[in-house]
Design a protein around this motif. Structure first.
Motif, short mmCIF file in Angstrom:
data_model
loop_
_atom_site.label_atom_id
_atom_site.label_comp_id
_atom_site.label_asym_id
_atom_site.label_seq_id
_atom_site.Cartn_x
_atom_site.Cartn_y
_atom_site.Cartn_z
N LYS A 108 0.83 -1.21 0.00
CA LYS A 108 0.00 0.00 0.00
C LYS A 108 0.86 1.26 0.00
O LYS A 108 0.48 2.27 -0.59
N ALA A 111 2.05 1.64 -3.67
CA ALA A 111 0.92 2.03 -4.53
C ALA A 111 0.54 3.49 -4.28
O ALA A 111 0.19 4.23 -5.21
N ASP A 114 2.95 5.63 -6.05
CA ASP A 114 2.68 5.59 -7.49
C ASP A 114 1.52 6.52 -7.84
O ASP A 114 1.54 7.20 -8.87
N TRP A 169 -1.30 -5.43 -5.37
CA TRP A 169 -1.44 -4.34 -6.35
C TRP A 169 -2.58 -4.63 -7.33
O TRP A 169 -3.21 -3.72 -7.85
N ARG A 212 -5.84 0.31 -7.32
CA ARG A 212 -4.79 0.06 -8.34
C ARG A 212 -4.22 1.39 -8.80
O ARG A 212 -4.93 2.36 -9.03
N SER A 213 -2.91 1.42 -8.95
CA SER A 213 -2.20 2.67 -9.19
C SER A 213 -2.00 2.89 -10.69
O SER A 213 -2.31 2.02 -11.50
N GLN A 217 1.15 -2.28 -12.00
CA GLN A 217 2.25 -2.96 -11.33
C GLN A 217 3.47 -2.04 -11.41
O GLN A 217 4.13 -1.95 -12.45
#
Length: 393
Positions: A108, A111, A114, A169, A212-213, A217
């Motif tokens: 986390k 992410a 990101d 992720w 999700r960023s 990935q």
């Protein structure tokens, strides 16, 4: 000077530089080494130089008894989080020892970086010192009195950590957040998935709390210098870093890494191999040698390089880096400046303009055009993977 192919240039930053006396240089800003302004300026200079990423060294090693070297260190993950909104194009890669870290927290945190950086985080996986070494026992004792494991066990665990972090992720599909006020639904819960993993040393059963960023990935970086690390890197990393004491050793190591990647079944272009090179730059050869002599004098001992190194004026430095790429077969160089003060500015103002003019630097634009935000995956030419749960529908 050889006719080398275009290559990636990255930097690794630690303390005031690799030389133990770097913090004592008059322009080193020793009092500011732990400030946000100092790190923002350093990384913006690296960004101006065209570095594909800046890696931030970190470890769980407590301070030693030495009093003449920089022992204070900012947390690399926290530093990357700070720099995300303060930069625009450079990748941010914290080195993270995973031996005593919780995969859920790692997933986390990365992410989140990101998201706030617009898709520019990477993650360099590392392990603690192994059992049987003095540092290994000291490091383990910091974590609830745990016992250090051997290198083989640590890297097996690192493999599991990478797998679980990647699952976390993916645990929010890209369309999980629906923002449907009419039906009072913030998320589509059917698009959020618990991961189910039980490994040798830990288990994780839940979904991430972070969506999700931008990269889906984030880039995973790992070292390929030891057999244990290489076994993990070839299956789990997008970028593999290597170091060697001479050119032939580096070429042999790169060949082994590429053979291992091919043996794993992964496409060759999906993994980039970068070579560590310690550098000290000067306006010309005499200036570079003078800087090294000044640093050695301050330290009262000659610097002992840990691997390949370039101490050169800006003209020869550009050619030397290109030659190393050609002679070793790597996809790029990770510069490890002996002194941040001076080196990064010379890199940005003198060395990389020469490399760009010669067409030697990879500088991929974002798929949306030169002015569009570019993720770290874009910079390496890697596609954004879809979530494994989306793929399984």
């Amino acid at each position: 000077m050889s006719e080398s192919r275009p290559f990636h240039l990255a930097v690794e930053l630690s303390g005031a530089g690799r030389h133990p006396a770097a913090w004592r240089l008059p322009d080193a800003d020793a009092a500011g080494l732990l400030t946000a302004a100092h790190w923002a300026e350093l990384v913006r200079t690296a960004e101006r130089a065209g570095a594909v990423f800046a890696a931030f060294a970190d470890s769980v090693q407590p301070p030693s008894a030495a009093t003449d070297v920089v022992q204070a260190r900012l947390d690399a993950t926290g530093l990357a989080a700070l720099l995300g909104p303060l930069t625009a194009r450079i990748g941010l890669v914290p080195v993270t020892p995973v031996t005593y870290a919780e995969p859920f927290h790692l997933a986390k945190a990365l992410a989140t970086i990101d998201i706030v950086s617009g898709g520019r985080v990477g993650w360099q996986v590392d392990v603690a010192a192994p059992a049987g070494s003095g540092p290994g026992d000291v490091q383990a004792a910091q974590f609830h009195g745990r016992s250090a494991a051997g290198a083989a066990a640590q890297w097996r665990e690192a493999h599991d950590v990478i797998e679980v972090v990647r699952r976390l992720w993916d645990s929010w599909e890209d369309d999980a957040i629906v923002l449907d006020a009419a039906t009072d639904r913030y998320i589509d819960r059917s698009r959020v998935h618990d991961v189910a993993f039980t490994g040798e040393t830990f288990s994780v059963a839940v979904a991430s709390i972070t969506p999700r960023s931008p990269q889906g990935q984030p880039i995973v970086v790992a070292r390929g210098d030891s057999p244990y690390a290489l076994a993990v890197a070839v299956t789990g990393a997008d970028v593999i870093r290597v170091a060697a004491r001479d050119v032939q050793g580096a070429a042999d190591l790169v060949a082994r890494v590429r053979a291992a990647v091919a043996g794993s079944g992964r496409p060759a272009g999906s993994v980039h191999v970068l070579l560590d090179v310690e550098t000290l730059l000067g306006a010309d050869e005499a200036a570079a040698r003078g800087r090294l002599a000044e640093l050695d004098s301050l330290a009262a001992r000659a610097f002992d390089p840990s691997g390949l190194h370039v101490v050169a004026g800006v003209d020869r430095a550009a050619d030397a880096l290109a030659d190393l790429v050609e002679l070793t077969g790597v996809d790029g160089i990770v510069l490890q400046p002996l002194a941040h003060a001076g080196d990064l500015a010379l890199l940005a103002d003198e060395v990389t303009p020469r490399l760009r003019a010669q067409g030697r630097l990879v500088d991929r634009p974002a798929p949306g055009g030169p002015d569009a935000p570019r993720t770290l995956r874009d910079a390496f030419g890697l596609d954004r993977p879809i979530s494994r749960y989306t793929a399984a529908r």
